[in-house]
Motif scaffolding. Structure first.
Motif: not given
Length: 204
Positions: A85-109
């Motif tokens: 309704n045109h009001q800002p809403v903060s996104p909810a964090s998504f703490p899925f398993p092995k998140r840091e590892q997946i992010v690093k693998e995507m960064t390397i690729e």
């Protein structure tokens, strides 16, 4: 003896008066709480419309600054990413398993594809950058990649976070970040021609 009875009687009377006063206070408090509950029950339920989001256009401010493919935490307050309704809403964090590892693998690729993306962009716009700018670009992109990937995961829709949709979400985030890099490269290389004398069209 009569004096003791009189004293006891007065004490009992004061005690009963105090108890009566306390009971009256409790009755008033119960009445107030009952009225508040009634008001809350009669309030209409909160309805949240469809959540939509969009990302601001990427741009390079100056050649000697930052190849901006991401956003600083303070920048998130200045763009319309999520709105209800045109009001800002903060996104909810998504703490899925092995998140840091997946992010690093995507960064390397993504970093492994960066040289090819730079060369393709140079060819597309007909401008060849000095090799020192290639190093500048790669260092700046690498510095921002993980933050950008995390941000896209946190901005994903609830329906995209279901276990059976996760591989699709990973591909979507990867392609979004890759697209952001390509837009930033296009802006950087295009604007570099007018800002420096060291970049020649067609490598001449």
């Amino acid at each position: 003896m009569n004096n003791d009875l009189y004293t006891y009687s007065k004490q009992m009377q004061h005690y009963l008066e105090a108890q009566e006063k306390r009971i009256l206070q409790l009755e008033q408090e119960v009445k107030r709480l009952t009225e508040e509950i009634s008001v809350l029950k009669n309030k209409p339920p909160i309805h949240v419309d469809r959540i939509e989001y969009k990302f601001d256009q990427l741009k390079v401010e100056s050649l000697d600054g930052t190849l901006n493919i991401g956003l600083n935490p303070s920048d998130l307050n200045n763009i319309d990413e999520f709105a209800v309704n045109h009001q800002p809403v903060s996104p909810a964090s998504f703490p899925f398993p092995k998140r840091e590892q997946i992010v690093k693998e995507m960064t390397i690729e993504l970093m492994s594809q960066l040289d090819e993306m730079i060369q393709a962009t140079e060819s597309q716009v007909g401008i060849t950058l000095d090799p020192t700018y290639h190093d500048f670009i790669k260092n700046d992109v690498e510095r921002q990649l993980e933050q950008r990937i995390h941000m896209y995961f946190d901005h994903s829709l609830p329906t995209e976070r279901a276990p059976h949709q996760f591989e699709h979400l990973k591909e979507k985030v990867f392609e979004k970040v890759k697209s952001d890099i390509q837009v930033a490269l296009m802006n950087f290389i295009t604007h570099s021609q007018g800002q420096t004398g060291g970049n020649q069209p067609n490598g001449v």
